[in-house]
Scaffold this motif. Structure first.
Motif, PDB file in Angstrom:
ATOM      1  N   ILE A 320     -13.372  -7.973  -5.499  1.00 30.18           N
ATOM      2  CA  ILE A 320     -12.211  -7.884  -6.387  1.00 30.18           C
ATOM      3  C   ILE A 320     -11.440  -6.611  -6.026  1.00 30.18           C
ATOM      4  CG2 ILE A 320     -11.445  -7.581  -8.781  1.00 30.18           C
ATOM      5  CD1 ILE A 320     -14.100  -8.966  -9.620  1.00 30.18           C
ATOM      6  N   ALA A 321     -10.139  -6.740  -5.833  1.00 31.50           N
ATOM      7  CA  ALA A 321      -9.297  -5.575  -5.527  1.00 31.50           C
ATOM      8  C   ALA A 321      -8.353  -5.321  -6.695  1.00 31.50           C
ATOM      9  CB  ALA A 321      -8.502  -5.806  -4.245  1.00 31.50           C
ATOM     10  N   LEU A 322      -8.265  -4.060  -7.108  1.00 32.18           N
ATOM     11  CA  LEU A 322      -7.376  -3.647  -8.194  1.00 32.18           C
ATOM     12  C   LEU A 322      -6.341  -2.670  -7.658  1.00 32.18           C
ATOM     13  CD1 LEU A 322     -10.059  -2.991 -10.970  1.00 32.18           C
ATOM     14  CD2 LEU A 322      -8.735  -5.084 -10.579  1.00 32.18           C
ATOM     15  N   ALA A 323      -5.117  -2.791  -8.164  1.00 30.73           N
ATOM     16  CA  ALA A 323      -4.052  -1.901  -7.699  1.00 30.73           C
ATOM     17  C   ALA A 323      -3.004  -1.751  -8.787  1.00 30.73           C
ATOM     18  CB  ALA A 323      -3.404  -2.451  -6.433  1.00 30.73           C
ATOM     19  N   GLY A 324      -2.242  -0.668  -8.689  1.00 34.17           N
ATOM     20  CA  GLY A 324      -1.127  -0.493  -9.612  1.00 34.17           C
ATOM     21  C   GLY A 324      -0.012  -1.463  -9.294  1.00 34.17           C
ATOM     22  N   GLY A 325       0.314  -1.567  -8.013  1.00 33.34           N
ATOM     23  CA  GLY A 325       1.368  -2.466  -7.556  1.00 33.34           C
ATOM     24  C   GLY A 325       0.860  -3.407  -6.490  1.00 33.34           C
ATOM     25  N   ILE A 326       1.434  -4.610  -6.448  1.00 31.45           N
ATOM     26  CA  ILE A 326       1.050  -5.616  -5.456  1.00 31.45           C
ATOM     27  C   ILE A 326       2.317  -6.224  -4.884  1.00 31.45           C
ATOM     28  CG2 ILE A 326      -0.059  -7.854  -5.113  1.00 31.45           C
ATOM     29  CD1 ILE A 326      -2.065  -7.072  -7.277  1.00 31.45           C
ATOM     30  N   SER A 327       2.444  -6.190  -3.569  1.00 26.77           N
ATOM     31  CA  SER A 327       3.649  -6.732  -2.941  1.00 26.77           C
ATOM     32  C   SER A 327       3.428  -8.179  -2.488  1.00 26.77           C
ATOM     33  CB  SER A 327       4.048  -5.865  -1.741  1.00 26.77           C
ATOM     34  OG  SER A 327       3.070  -5.945  -0.732  1.00 26.77           O
ATOM     35  N   GLU A 328       4.517  -8.823  -2.104  1.00 27.47           N
ATOM     36  CA  GLU A 328       4.464 -10.252  -1.771  1.00 27.47           C
ATOM     37  C   GLU A 328       3.555 -10.550  -0.584  1.00 27.47           C
ATOM     38  OE1 GLU A 328       8.396 -11.732  -1.202  1.00 27.47           O
ATOM     39  OE2 GLU A 328       9.063 -11.221  -3.228  1.00 27.47           O
ATOM     40  N   GLU A 329       3.541  -9.643   0.407  1.00 27.61           N
ATOM     41  CA  GLU A 329       2.776  -9.927   1.629  1.00 27.61           C
ATOM     42  C   GLU A 329       1.275  -9.736   1.456  1.00 27.61           C
ATOM     43  OE1 GLU A 329       4.613  -5.742   2.483  1.00 27.61           O
ATOM     44  OE2 GLU A 329       5.018  -7.462   1.204  1.00 27.61           O
TER      45      GLU A 329
END
Length: 379
Positions: A320-329
């Protein structure tokens, strides 16, 4: 339930250690008796010293050194738990943040302080070095660092050249008779995630010089200096420092480490995962949680979460990966080992609010809590 947490820092917001703590609490809210393994992570750049100290039970060392503008600065490096390995981020001694924006000038900035950190670690008994390249304000091909280690670079009058990239064109001879005597016993592993040669259109100056304050005219002169330096090294030491993969990293420090100190340049995340013994600690884990401030196209180019995911994938462990922001690619990451990824943002807010350390901590905990409620329901 056994979970391994290995996240990079959310840069500008929260350290990997604090972020891991938040995730751990989110899991414990649901699985009170969960076994949790925390491995603070970095990819060889900012945060590498802190992550490796935490992972190995090492200690941080503060040392006053020569900064990029030839003024004294306090730099921190680490000695790992084995008490023989030093980990140094070159940016601690010659990083761009150490130079005010109105004084950025890679013609004069120096890497001398990096050599002073190495000398200090040698005197403290270290013989193995882990070096994180990146973020430098310099373009001196590592000559400043090498001068601090006892290498001499002489001009046409047989006098030592000065500091900074502008001095490279003055070098005529290299004298190795006064090199630090214990340097021959040292080994260097260098985290380097760029493949630029030393000079030319894709070299250190043309690619990275402008962000360090180089004007168009300065770029041409500094690039000539790197080319001249490479020719002198080839003639004097029979070593080709130009064509080394990664020679142009950190203003040419890649060339200095590889050509003069016989360093092994390698992927930052692979080096870090090896040092923290990730392969050993992932055994018997049910889930791996990784992440960083933003998941985007750069993540798939070899940043920390991808390295973690690929290792876990080989052991058939969901990631599982968590992030503040996630881009389309980011969707490509599902093909590269990340089972699923999630943004921790749960309400509209400004970037400033989102990067507040307390907000990030709470969002990491809440998102993890909700994910493990779902996992609990379906297991």
């Amino acid at each position: 339930m056994k979970v391994l947490i290995a996240i990079d820092s959310f840069k500008g917001s929260i350290s990997s250690t604090e972020g891991s703590k938040a995730i751990s609490l989110g899991i414990k809210d649901v699985y009170h008796d969960a076994e949790i393994v925390i491995l603070p992570l970095a990819d060889g750049g900012e945060g590498t010293v802190e992550a490796l100290i935490q992972a190995t039970g090492g200690q941080s060392i503060k040392k006053e050194v020569t900064g990029p503008l030839n003024e004294k600065v306090d730099a921190v490096y680490g000695i790992l738990g084995d008490e023989k390995t030093a980990v140094i981020e070159v940016a601690a001694a010659c990083g761009l943040p150490l130079v005010p924006s109105n004084r950025r000038n890679p013609s004069v900035t120096t890497t001398y302080g990096v050599g002073e950190l190495i000398c200090d670690a040698i005197e403290k008994g270290c013989r193995e070095f882990v070096i994180g390249l990146g973020g430098s304000a310099t373009n001196d091909a590592g000559v400043g660092m090498l001068q601090a280690l006892g290498f001499s670079f002489l001009d046409q009058h047989n006098e030592e050249v000065g500091l900074g990239g502008q001095e490279l064109q003055n070098i005529r001879k290299i004298d190795v008779t006064h090199v630090h005597p214990k340097l021959k016993d040292c080994t260097f592993k260098v985290a380097c995630d760029v493949n630029n040669p030393l000079y030319g259109p894709s070299g250190a100056t043309y690619v990275f010089g402008p962000q360090k304050g180089a004007t168009a005219k300065m770029v041409k002169e500094l690039d000539k200096g790197l080319e001249h330096f490479a020719q002198v090294v080839l003639y004097e030491l029979d070593t080709d420092v130009h064509n080394i993969v990664g020679a142009g990293a950190a203003g040419g420090l890649g060339a200095a480490f590889s050509g003069f100190l016989h360093a092994h340049l390698q992927s930052g995340i692979e080096l870090v995962l090896d040092l923290i013994r990730m392969e050993e600690k992932i055994q018997g884990v049910d889930f791996v949680i990784t992440g960083e401030g933003k998941l985007d196209g750069q993540t798939s180019m070899g940043k920390a979460p991808l390295g973690v995911a690929q290792l876990a994938h080989r052991h058939h462990i969901p990631v599982i990966a968590l992030a503040g922001g996630i881009s389309e690619e980011t969707s490509i990451l599902n093909k590269l080992g990340i089972t699923s990824y999630f943004s921790i943002m749960n309400a509209p807010m400004s970037l400033e609010q989102a990067m507040d350390p307390k907000v990030t901590f709470d969002n990491l905990r809440l998102t993890t809590n909700q994910l493990f409620r779902l996992i609990q329901a379906v297991r």
